[in-house]
Scaffold this motif. Structure first.
Motif, short mmCIF file in Angstrom:
data_model
loop_
_atom_site.label_atom_id
_atom_site.label_comp_id
_atom_site.label_asym_id
_atom_site.label_seq_id
_atom_site.Cartn_x
_atom_site.Cartn_y
_atom_site.Cartn_z
N GLU A 70 0.83 -1.21 0.00
CA GLU A 70 0.00 0.00 0.00
C GLU A 70 0.87 1.26 0.00
N ILE A 71 1.92 1.24 0.79
CA ILE A 71 2.83 2.39 0.84
C ILE A 71 3.52 2.56 -0.51
N THR A 72 3.99 1.47 -1.07
CA THR A 72 4.68 1.52 -2.37
C THR A 72 3.77 2.06 -3.45
N GLU A 73 2.53 1.59 -3.49
CA GLU A 73 1.59 2.02 -4.52
C GLU A 73 1.29 3.51 -4.39
N ALA A 74 1.12 4.00 -3.15
CA ALA A 74 0.86 5.43 -2.94
C ALA A 74 2.04 6.27 -3.42
N LEU A 75 3.25 5.82 -3.17
CA LEU A 75 4.44 6.56 -3.59
C LEU A 75 4.63 6.50 -5.10
N ARG A 76 4.31 5.36 -5.69
CA ARG A 76 4.40 5.26 -7.15
C ARG A 76 3.40 6.20 -7.83
N GLU A 77 2.19 6.26 -7.30
CA GLU A 77 1.17 7.12 -7.88
C GLU A 77 1.57 8.58 -7.75
N ALA A 78 2.12 8.95 -6.59
CA ALA A 78 2.56 10.33 -6.39
C ALA A 78 3.72 10.68 -7.32
N ALA A 79 4.69 9.77 -7.44
CA ALA A 79 5.88 10.03 -8.26
C ALA A 79 5.53 10.20 -9.73
N LYS A 80 4.55 9.46 -10.18
CA LYS A 80 4.17 9.48 -11.60
C LYS A 80 3.72 10.87 -12.06
N ASN A 81 3.12 11.62 -11.16
CA ASN A 81 2.53 12.91 -11.53
C ASN A 81 3.39 14.12 -11.15
N VAL A 82 4.65 13.89 -10.81
CA VAL A 82 5.55 14.98 -10.44
C VAL A 82 6.21 15.56 -11.69
N PRO A 83 6.25 16.89 -11.83
CA PRO A 83 6.91 17.48 -13.00
C PRO A 83 8.42 17.34 -12.94
N SER A 84 9.06 17.38 -14.11
CA SER A 84 10.51 17.37 -14.18
C SER A 84 10.94 18.21 -15.38
N SER A 85 12.14 18.75 -15.30
CA SER A 85 12.66 19.58 -16.38
C SER A 85 12.67 18.81 -17.70
N PHE A 86 12.07 19.39 -18.75
CA PHE A 86 11.98 18.76 -20.07
C PHE A 86 11.28 17.39 -20.00
N ASN A 87 10.47 17.18 -18.98
CA ASN A 87 9.84 15.87 -18.74
C ASN A 87 10.90 14.76 -18.75
N SER A 88 12.06 15.07 -18.16
CA SER A 88 13.20 14.16 -18.22
C SER A 88 13.06 12.95 -17.30
N GLN A 134 18.62 18.64 -9.66
CA GLN A 134 18.33 18.93 -8.26
C GLN A 134 16.88 19.38 -8.11
N HIS A 135 16.39 20.15 -9.07
CA HIS A 135 14.98 20.55 -9.06
C HIS A 135 14.09 19.32 -9.19
N ASN A 136 14.43 18.43 -10.12
CA ASN A 136 13.65 17.22 -10.31
C ASN A 136 13.53 16.44 -9.00
N ASP A 137 14.67 16.28 -8.34
CA ASP A 137 14.69 15.49 -7.11
C ASP A 137 13.91 16.17 -6.00
N ALA A 138 14.05 17.49 -5.91
CA ALA A 138 13.32 18.23 -4.86
C ALA A 138 11.81 18.09 -5.03
N PHE A 139 11.34 18.17 -6.28
CA PHE A 139 9.92 17.97 -6.54
C PHE A 139 9.47 16.60 -6.02
N GLN A 140 10.25 15.58 -6.34
CA GLN A 140 9.89 14.22 -5.94
C GLN A 140 9.94 14.05 -4.42
N GLN A 141 10.90 14.69 -3.79
CA GLN A 141 11.02 14.59 -2.33
C GLN A 141 9.78 15.18 -1.64
#
Length: 202
Positions: A27-45, A120-127
């Motif tokens: 359940e924890i893994t699925e929640a984190l996967r769902e959250a990570a999927k929708n996080v923006p990243s530079s150039f959608n990298s 670093q921006h990508n990672d901060a968004f995900q964190q």
């Protein structure tokens, strides 16, 4: 779904964590996967990799961090941080945040200096996203930065321990678990200083 600003207010650094939750690892893994999927990243990298460790793997990660940091930190700093390290291993698990250096080179069309900034921006968004996801699950955590240093080889042991690609560069750790201690009051700076508004310029 919780209100976003409510989640922001509830998210706090939680140093005293435990295993008192009915949530499964799945359940924890699925929640984190769902959250990570929708996080923006530079150039959608999409260069950030979240590595979740539970059970023996979690304990081993924090043992490795403890064994290294006891020889790196000294005096009052070790006195304070040793408690943080030992407490981190008492939770449900840990998110290890990595940047895939190969993906950074391939997917961010910019000079190396800019690539380093964008990753670093990508990672901060995900964190932040992961932290809010944990908050929504009723779990607490902290953001830590032990054994950080790809060029120096400080994070090599974790790639070897978890059989991760050589291109993975560790950026941070987020130990999480049940909230076992009340939060202290939080101080806020003046909101007019933090968020400033202009309608005209000279």
């Amino acid at each position: 779904m919780s209100n976003f600003t409510d989640l922001q207010a509830k998210r706090r650094s939680t140093y005293v964590i435990g295993k008192n939750t009915d949530l499964s690892k799945e359940e924890i893994t699925e929640a984190l996967r769902e959250a990570a999927k929708n996080v923006p990243s530079s150039f959608n990298s999409q260069t950030t990799r979240l590595i979740l460790v539970f059970d023996d793997a979690n304990e081993r990660v924090w043992k490795e961090i403890h064994d290294v940091q006891k020889d790196v930190l000294d005096g009052a700093v070790w006195e304070r941080m040793s408690g943080v390290i030992q407490g981190a291993g008492q939770g449900v698990g840990t998110i290890l945040f990595f940047e895939d250096r190969d993906a950074v080179k391939e997917n961010i069309p910019a000079a190396e200096s800019q690539q380093n900034l964008y990753k670093q921006h990508n990672d901060a968004f995900q964190q932040y996203s992961a932290w809010l996801a944990l908050t929504e699950l009723g779990l607490g955590g902290t953001l830590q930065h032990f054994n950080i240093g790809y060029e120096q080889g400080f994070d090599k042991v974790f790639r070897e321990l978890l059989n991760l690609p050589e291109s993975y560069e560790m950026v941070a750790q987020m130990p999480f678990g049940s909230i076992e201690q009340e939060y202290e009051a939080k101080d806020y700076i003046d909101s007019d200083l933090e968020v400033q508004v202009f309608t005209e310029v000279k």
